[in-house]
Design an enzyme around this catalytic site. Structure first.
Site, PDB file in Angstrom:
ATOM      1  N   THR A 152      32.422  11.511   5.850  1.00 57.22           N
ATOM      2  CA  THR A 152      32.993  11.958   4.578  1.00 57.22           C
ATOM      3  C   THR A 152      33.190  13.467   4.567  1.00 57.22           C
ATOM      4  N   GLY A 191      23.814  12.332   5.134  1.00 55.78           N
ATOM      5  CA  GLY A 191      22.376  12.444   4.912  1.00 55.78           C
ATOM      6  C   GLY A 191      21.697  13.125   6.086  1.00 55.78           C
ATOM      7  N   GLU A 200      28.661   4.259   1.570  1.00 58.18           N
ATOM      8  CA  GLU A 200      29.031   3.182   2.488  1.00 58.18           C
ATOM      9  C   GLU A 200      30.221   2.391   1.978  1.00 58.18           C
TER      10      GLU A 200
HETATM   11  C1  LIG Z   1      14.423   1.415  10.836  1.00 58.62           C
HETATM   12  C2  LIG Z   1      15.896   0.915  10.669  1.00 58.62           C
HETATM   13  C3  LIG Z   1      16.489   1.293   9.330  1.00 58.62           C
HETATM   14  C4  LIG Z   1      17.948   0.813   9.172  1.00 58.62           C
HETATM   15  C5  LIG Z   1      18.236   0.573   7.736  1.00 58.62           C
HETATM   16  C6  LIG Z   1      19.657   0.487   7.310  1.00 58.62           C
HETATM   17  C7  LIG Z   1      19.666   0.363   5.822  1.00 58.62           C
HETATM   18  C8  LIG Z   1      20.550   1.185   5.076  1.00 58.62           C
HETATM   19  C9  LIG Z   1      20.026   1.683   3.793  1.00 58.62           C
HETATM   20  C10 LIG Z   1      20.742   2.919   3.295  1.00 58.62           C
HETATM   21  C11 LIG Z   1      21.150   3.814   4.394  1.00 58.62           C
HETATM   22  C12 LIG Z   1      21.653   5.040   4.272  1.00 58.62           C
HETATM   23  C13 LIG Z   1      21.923   5.747   3.016  1.00 58.62           C
HETATM   24  C14 LIG Z   1      23.295   6.353   2.908  1.00 58.62           C
HETATM   25  C15 LIG Z   1      24.330   5.921   3.932  1.00 58.62           C
HETATM   26  C16 LIG Z   1      25.709   6.287   3.505  1.00 58.62           C
HETATM   27  C17 LIG Z   1      26.633   6.436   4.683  1.00 58.62           C
HETATM   28  C18 LIG Z   1      28.044   6.599   4.263  1.00 58.62           C
HETATM   29  O1  LIG Z   1      28.419   6.618   3.121  1.00 58.62           O
HETATM   30  S1  LIG Z   1      29.081   6.713   5.621  1.00 58.62           S
HETATM   31  C19 LIG Z   1      30.673   6.829   4.890  1.00 58.62           C
HETATM   32  C20 LIG Z   1      31.114   5.509   4.273  1.00 58.62           C
HETATM   33  N1  LIG Z   1      32.494   5.570   3.986  1.00 58.62           N
HETATM   34  C21 LIG Z   1      33.241   4.485   3.778  1.00 58.62           C
HETATM   35  O2  LIG Z   1      32.785   3.366   3.726  1.00 58.62           O
HETATM   36  C22 LIG Z   1      34.702   4.747   3.640  1.00 58.62           C
HETATM   37  C23 LIG Z   1      35.398   3.625   2.923  1.00 58.62           C
HETATM   38  N2  LIG Z   1      36.787   3.535   3.385  1.00 58.62           N
HETATM   39  C24 LIG Z   1      37.179   2.592   4.293  1.00 58.62           C
HETATM   40  O3  LIG Z   1      36.429   1.786   4.762  1.00 58.62           O
HETATM   41  C25 LIG Z   1      38.628   2.557   4.663  1.00 58.62           C
HETATM   42  O4  LIG Z   1      39.210   3.801   4.601  1.00 58.62           O
HETATM   43  C26 LIG Z   1      39.444   1.580   3.754  1.00 58.62           C
HETATM   44  C27 LIG Z   1      38.992   0.205   4.095  1.00 58.62           C
HETATM   45  C28 LIG Z   1      39.137   1.844   2.322  1.00 58.62           C
HETATM   46  C29 LIG Z   1      40.920   1.769   3.931  1.00 58.62           C
HETATM   47  O5  LIG Z   1      41.214   1.511   5.247  1.00 58.62           O
HETATM   48  P1  LIG Z   1      42.588   2.098   5.802  1.00 58.62           P
HETATM   49  O6  LIG Z   1      42.468   2.255   7.242  1.00 58.62           O
HETATM   50  O7  LIG Z   1      42.976   3.274   4.974  1.00 58.62           O
HETATM   51  O8  LIG Z   1      43.720   1.038   5.554  1.00 58.62           O
HETATM   52  P2  LIG Z   1      43.890  -0.312   4.882  1.00 58.62           P
HETATM   53  O9  LIG Z   1      43.270  -0.407   3.548  1.00 58.62           O
HETATM   54  O10 LIG Z   1      45.353  -0.493   4.953  1.00 58.62           O
HETATM   55  O11 LIG Z   1      43.161  -1.331   5.908  1.00 58.62           O
HETATM   56  C30 LIG Z   1      43.854  -1.645   7.092  1.00 58.62           C
HETATM   57  C31 LIG Z   1      43.277  -2.833   7.754  1.00 58.62           C
HETATM   58  O12 LIG Z   1      42.012  -2.483   8.276  1.00 58.62           O
HETATM   59  C32 LIG Z   1      41.045  -3.430   7.880  1.00 58.62           C
HETATM   60  N3  LIG Z   1      39.779  -2.740   7.757  1.00 58.62           N
HETATM   61  C33 LIG Z   1      39.502  -1.655   6.996  1.00 58.62           C
HETATM   62  N4  LIG Z   1      38.230  -1.304   7.149  1.00 58.62           N
HETATM   63  C34 LIG Z   1      37.681  -2.174   8.041  1.00 58.62           C
HETATM   64  C35 LIG Z   1      36.374  -2.331   8.596  1.00 58.62           C
HETATM   65  N5  LIG Z   1      35.360  -1.533   8.249  1.00 58.62           N
HETATM   66  N6  LIG Z   1      36.176  -3.337   9.485  1.00 58.62           N
HETATM   67  C36 LIG Z   1      37.190  -4.156   9.811  1.00 58.62           C
HETATM   68  N7  LIG Z   1      38.458  -4.094   9.317  1.00 58.62           N
HETATM   69  C37 LIG Z   1      38.680  -3.097   8.438  1.00 58.62           C
HETATM   70  C38 LIG Z   1      41.564  -3.949   6.560  1.00 58.62           C
HETATM   71  O13 LIG Z   1      40.998  -5.226   6.312  1.00 58.62           O
HETATM   72  C39 LIG Z   1      43.038  -4.012   6.832  1.00 58.62           C
HETATM   73  O14 LIG Z   1      43.288  -5.151   7.602  1.00 58.62           O
HETATM   74  P3  LIG Z   1      44.706  -5.905   7.425  1.00 58.62           P
HETATM   75  O15 LIG Z   1      44.706  -6.958   8.475  1.00 58.62           O
HETATM   76  O16 LIG Z   1      45.774  -4.857   7.606  1.00 58.62           O
HETATM   77  O17 LIG Z   1      44.683  -6.434   6.018  1.00 58.62           O
HETATM   78  C1  LIG Z   2      23.840   9.298  -1.956  1.00 55.77           C
HETATM   79  C2  LIG Z   2      25.023   9.364  -1.034  1.00 55.77           C
HETATM   80  C3  LIG Z   2      24.824   9.396   0.340  1.00 55.77           C
HETATM   81  C4  LIG Z   2      25.912   9.483   1.203  1.00 55.77           C
HETATM   82  N1  LIG Z   2      25.693   9.554   2.565  1.00 55.77           N
HETATM   83  C5  LIG Z   2      26.760   9.710   3.397  1.00 55.77           C
HETATM   84  C6  LIG Z   2      26.557   9.834   4.809  1.00 55.77           C
HETATM   85  O1  LIG Z   2      25.435   9.809   5.281  1.00 55.77           O
HETATM   86  N2  LIG Z   2      27.634  10.012   5.608  1.00 55.77           N
HETATM   87  C7  LIG Z   2      28.921  10.051   5.101  1.00 55.77           C
HETATM   88  O2  LIG Z   2      29.870  10.205   5.871  1.00 55.77           O
HETATM   89  N3  LIG Z   2      29.145   9.902   3.754  1.00 55.77           N
HETATM   90  C8  LIG Z   2      28.096   9.742   2.906  1.00 55.77           C
HETATM   91  N4  LIG Z   2      28.312   9.607   1.558  1.00 55.77           N
HETATM   92  C9  LIG Z   2      29.681   9.717   1.046  1.00 55.77           C
HETATM   93  C10 LIG Z   2      30.207   8.358   0.579  1.00 55.77           C
HETATM   94  O3  LIG Z   2      30.446   7.548   1.672  1.00 55.77           O
HETATM   95  C11 LIG Z   2      31.478   8.631  -0.257  1.00 55.77           C
HETATM   96  O4  LIG Z   2      31.067   9.262  -1.445  1.00 55.77           O
HETATM   97  C12 LIG Z   2      32.211   7.330  -0.580  1.00 55.77           C
HETATM   98  O5  LIG Z   2      32.792   6.826   0.592  1.00 55.77           O
HETATM   99  C13 LIG Z   2      33.299   7.524  -1.655  1.00 55.77           C
HETATM  100  O6  LIG Z   2      34.180   8.566  -1.282  1.00 55.77           O
HETATM  101  P1  LIG Z   2      34.422   9.800  -2.293  1.00 55.77           P
HETATM  102  O7  LIG Z   2      33.115  10.229  -2.777  1.00 55.77           O
HETATM  103  O8  LIG Z   2      35.296  10.775  -1.600  1.00 55.77           O
HETATM  104  O9  LIG Z   2      35.211   9.157  -3.515  1.00 55.77           O
HETATM  105  P2  LIG Z   2      36.799   8.886  -3.536  1.00 55.77           P
HETATM  106  O10 LIG Z   2      37.198   8.128  -2.325  1.00 55.77           O
HETATM  107  O11 LIG Z   2      37.467  10.151  -3.863  1.00 55.77           O
HETATM  108  O12 LIG Z   2      36.885   7.876  -4.795  1.00 55.77           O
HETATM  109  C14 LIG Z   2      36.786   8.425  -6.096  1.00 55.77           C
HETATM  110  C15 LIG Z   2      37.303   7.375  -7.064  1.00 55.77           C
HETATM  111  O13 LIG Z   2      38.672   7.070  -6.715  1.00 55.77           O
HETATM  112  C16 LIG Z   2      38.827   5.661  -6.569  1.00 55.77           C
HETATM  113  N5  LIG Z   2      39.712   5.316  -5.456  1.00 55.77           N
HETATM  114  C17 LIG Z   2      39.747   5.899  -4.253  1.00 55.77           C
HETATM  115  N6  LIG Z   2      40.609   5.266  -3.448  1.00 55.77           N
HETATM  116  C18 LIG Z   2      41.115   4.231  -4.174  1.00 55.77           C
HETATM  117  C19 LIG Z   2      42.051   3.194  -3.903  1.00 55.77           C
HETATM  118  N7  LIG Z   2      42.630   3.057  -2.697  1.00 55.77           N
HETATM  119  N8  LIG Z   2      42.321   2.309  -4.900  1.00 55.77           N
HETATM  120  C20 LIG Z   2      41.709   2.404  -6.086  1.00 55.77           C
HETATM  121  N9  LIG Z   2      40.820   3.370  -6.426  1.00 55.77           N
HETATM  122  C21 LIG Z   2      40.539   4.268  -5.463  1.00 55.77           C
HETATM  123  C22 LIG Z   2      37.431   5.164  -6.201  1.00 55.77           C
HETATM  124  O14 LIG Z   2      37.327   3.814  -6.580  1.00 55.77           O
HETATM  125  C23 LIG Z   2      36.533   6.066  -6.978  1.00 55.77           C
HETATM  126  O15 LIG Z   2      36.342   5.528  -8.269  1.00 55.77           O
HETATM  127  C24 LIG Z   2      27.233   9.523   0.677  1.00 55.77           C
HETATM  128  C25 LIG Z   2      27.445   9.470  -0.712  1.00 55.77           C
HETATM  129  C26 LIG Z   2      26.343   9.381  -1.568  1.00 55.77           C
HETATM  130  C27 LIG Z   2      26.587   9.319  -3.049  1.00 55.77           C
END
Ligand SMILES: CCCCCCCCCC/C=C\CCCCCC(=O)SCCNC(=O)CCNC(=O)[C@H](O)C(C)(C)COP(=O)(O)OP(=O)(O)OC[C@H]1O[C@@H](n2cnc3c(N)ncnc32)[C@H](O)[C@@H]1OP(=O)(O)O
Ligand SMILES: Cc1cc2nc3c(=O)[nH]c(=O)nc-3n(C[C@H](O)[C@H](O)[C@H](O)COP(=O)(O)OP(=O)(O)OC[C@H]3O[C@@H](n4cnc5c(N)ncnc54)[C@H](O)[C@@H]3O)c2cc1C
Length: 633
Positions: free
Chosen positions: A116, A155, A398
């Protein structure tokens, strides 16, 4: 080197320097961080020993040893990302040779997952960090070209990690190949100083998660060897040839791992909140039911049972569905290892909607547990506020909930179209094909009947979405615009799908194992599963009235059955939360301790407040007294 046997709770919980003299809520932001690093380092040492024994595999359910840290840290462990995302990303996305190289220091390095950015979290194809191949030096040059391209949120990034997996746009010979993952050292192992060319820090205080050390990271012409791109799925050769992945979405695999895991995580969060609130409700006597009798346990109020028993049932639902989803994940990972990607879209859709529903439900149910404890639930010492802020963070991280539900909706619409064309569908969506044959079926007031009804709702709403999209297209909108115009209904379809899945898997998994359980246990588990399904049938009565043949009379009977189930569960309620078997040292709650000494613990905790160290605080003399005396008549 200290050598720990596989940690047992009592081993870890008996380590003296893991205990806090002053409750965390009385420490400063900086002291909080230093305190969790102190404790986290001891745990990291123990878990490192544990993980070596277990040889971490990409899709092996993580041990629940990390749950012990919940009690020790009493907040989020800044080392969590190392285990939750950094190591899985490497084992999932790097070649075996790279894994050996990057993990050769074992737990001598501490990593995080930096994806992110300040300007992008959801739209990964919009990420701005660049990794440009330098053919002459056989390196990638990492840059953060804008402020919005700074990594922001990972994180442990601020002050804890010395390595990270970075997602950056890959540039080779002037061409962008999209987001790819890179292994990057960010701090000196010995001095822990940020390496030259980096800007590192923490992002500041948050609603919760304040010990997670979420940080920012900016690159300025920062060089890494070409071999530091994780090259299991796609490669960049020494001559600059780019070999693309069989499926570009494999790069997103690490996120699927955590989403799948979060279902189980939420089961555990809810188990803690339910334990605290049910035990407290058994201790707390307040008001009368019969005027001429003593004050009752608040757990005897049916409305209190309505507030709390759904949390007990939901924790079991998430635990059972979490195991089911984990098995699906493991099977799909094995298939991918053998070269078959067929079930990846299904796994993605399942993980998106189930992660969203479990984190959202955990949030509002924990809040409901807190509110059910009255004022004392508002005390930090109850641990309910912290459980709430920790759980609700997962609604966003996530994968933000709305965005993930739209991903599942994408899969539902595609599946609906395939169903209308007579194609066979995976079992998890095959009910879409049966809609037209089953939509007028006679309603059955049984758990199976309710599950079938909830599936008809999914099919009916999905059909409505497909028709809405088609209507907008026929009025001249592009498909993407039509999709956006229909997104309110699309979210509804995904939410309905997720609920139907949870009810179906919970009921049929319990039904499947009940013959192997003692009769008493089977009876209670089935009561919980039936309570869960009946609760949601009543919550979704509107949809059931629209898409099934359920009648007002059927609903009245369901309401009656629901209230019967509350009464049946009441005698077992405390036993049910005791069976979550969460020790006081991990529950960390003055309201939920096993011995029920609520009031004594509340007072003991209150006296630890620094304010109670003296009877008159210095501010009286400094500030209050002059004003009082000035205005004294
Ligand atoms: C001791 C061991 C301990 C272990 C414990 C584990 C426990 C965990 C507990 C908590 C842990 C940690 C705390 C915090 C962690 C936080 C970490 C983060 O936040 S990391 C960042 C997370 N960010 C995201 O998730 C971003 C979200 N965005 C997306 O996933 C993608 O951008 C999107 C899906 C929203 C959009 O994809 P995009 O490429 O822009 O395009 P499309 O929407 O057109 O999708 C195209 C196509 O791709 C397929 N797709 C998308 N994503 C996936 C995927 N992940 N896997 C497989 N396929 C995917 C989608 O279905 C589309 O397919 P089509 O066939 O075209 O329909
Ligand atoms: C506690 C915490 C821990 C985190 N840890 C990590 C980490 O370890 N590593 C890491 O990489 N990231 C981490 N993140 C970041 C997290 O993965 C992002 O905050 C999350 O993916 C959402 O992205 P954003 O915050 O940019 O919100 P945005 O993507 O800007 O979204 C903001 C708003 O816009 C809306 N929106 C966005 N796109 C669309 C769409 N296509 N259609 C409709 N609505 C839409 C969303 O629904 C949302 O309401 C963490 C976040 C938090 C809060």
């Amino acid at each position: 080197m200290k050598c720990y046997p596989v940690p047992r709770e009592n081993l870890v919980l008996s380590i003296d320097n893991l205990k806090d003299d002053i409750p965390e809520e009385y420490l400063s932001h900086k002291e909080c961080y230093e305190n969790v690093i102190r404790k986290g380092s001891v745990l990291y040492d123990i878990f490192s020993e544990l993980s070596k024994d277990r040889k971490h595999k990409a899709h092996q359910a993580p041990s629940n040893a990390y749950r012990i840290s919940d009690g020790i840290m009493q907040n989020v462990n800044p080392f969590l990302l190392h285990f939750a995302l950094f190591v899985p990303a490497i084992t999932n996305q790097a070649t075996p040779e790279q894994q050996a190289e990057f993990l050769k220091h074992g737990f001598g390095i501490i990593g995080t997952y930096a994806q992110t950015e300040l300007g992008h979290g959801t739209f990964l194809r919009g990420l701005e960090t660049t990794a440009t191949l330098d053919l002459e030096t056989d390196e990638f040059v990492l840059n953060s070209p804008t402020l919005t391209s700074y990594k922001w949120w990972p994180g442990g990034l601020g002050h804890t990690a010395n390595h990270c997996v970075v997602m950056a746009q890959l540039y080779v010979k002037g061409k962008c190949h999209g987001p790819h993952l890179f292994f990057v050292q960010i701090r000196d192992i010995e001095t822990h100083e940020p390496l030259p060319g980096l800007k590192l820090g923490e992002i500041g205080a948050k609603m919760g998660f304040n010990t997670a050390d979420n940080g920012f990271l900016g690159f300025h012409n920062f060089r890494i060897p070409r071999n530091n791109m994780l090259m299991k799925n796609s490669q960049v050769l020494k001559d600059g040839t780019y070999v693309e992945s069989k499926n570009e979405k494999l790069t997103y695999g690490s996120m699927v791992f955590v989403r799948v895991y979060l279902l189980s995580d939420m089961a555990y969060m809810l188990a803690r909140a339910a334990t605290i609130s049910v035990r407290y409700s058994a201790v707390r006597h307040q008001s009368h039911i019969k005027p001429d009798e003593p004050e009752v346990q608040i757990l005897d109020f049916v409305i209190q049972q309505h507030k709390l028993f759904i949390s007990i049932a939901t924790s079991h639902a998430f635990k059972i569905c979490g195991l089911w989803l984990w098995q699906t994940y493991s099977k799909v990972m094995e298939d991918i290892g053998k070269g078959s990607m067929d079930r990846l879209p299904e796994l993605h859709a399942l993980s998106c909607c189930l992660k969203t529903t479990s984190t959202r439900d955990a949030g509002w149910l924990i809040e409901q547990c807190r509110l059910a404890c009255g004022g004392h639930g508002y005390l930090m010492s109850s641990n309910l506020p912290s459980l709430y802020t920790t759980a609700t963070a997962a609604i966003t991280y996530e994968g933000e909930s709305t965005v993930l539900l739209l991903q599942t909706a994408r899969y539902l619409i595609k599946s609906w179209k395939r169903a209308m064309e007579g194609e066979s569908l995976p079992a998890t969506v095959s009910f879409l094909s049966e809609y037209f044959n089953k939509r007028y079926n006679k309603w059955e007031n049984t758990p199976k009947g309710i599950v079938d009804g909830l599936k008809l709702v999914v099919a009916g709403v999905t059909k409505m979405c497909a028709e809405s999209i088609q209507k907008h297209v026929s009025r001249g909108q592009q498909y993407e615009e039509a999709w956006n115009s229909s997104s309110v209904q699309l979210i509804k379809a995904s939410e309905a799908y997720s609920r139907a899945l949870l009810c179906e898997v919970f009921w049929f998994e319990v039904d499947k194992v009940s013959s192997t359980l003692s009769n008493n246990l089977a009876v209670v588990l089935k009561q919980l599963a039936e309570l869960y399904i009946t609760y949601w049938a009543l919550e979704k009565r509107g949809d059931l009235l629209v898409y099934t043949t359920i009648s007002k009379d059927d609903l009245d009977k369901l309401q009656e059955r629901y209230e019967e189930l509350l009464a049946l569960i009441r005698p077992n309620a405390v036993g049910l939360v005791d069976s979550f078997d969460i020790r006081d040292e991990i529950l960390c709650s003055t309201l939920g301790a096993y011995d029920g000494r609520v009031y004594e613990r509340m007072m003991e905790h209150a006296l630890k407040s620094p304010l109670n160290a003296e009877t008159v605080n210095q501010s009286f003399h400094k500030y209050m007294k002059p004003v009082i005396l000035k205005h004294k008549i």
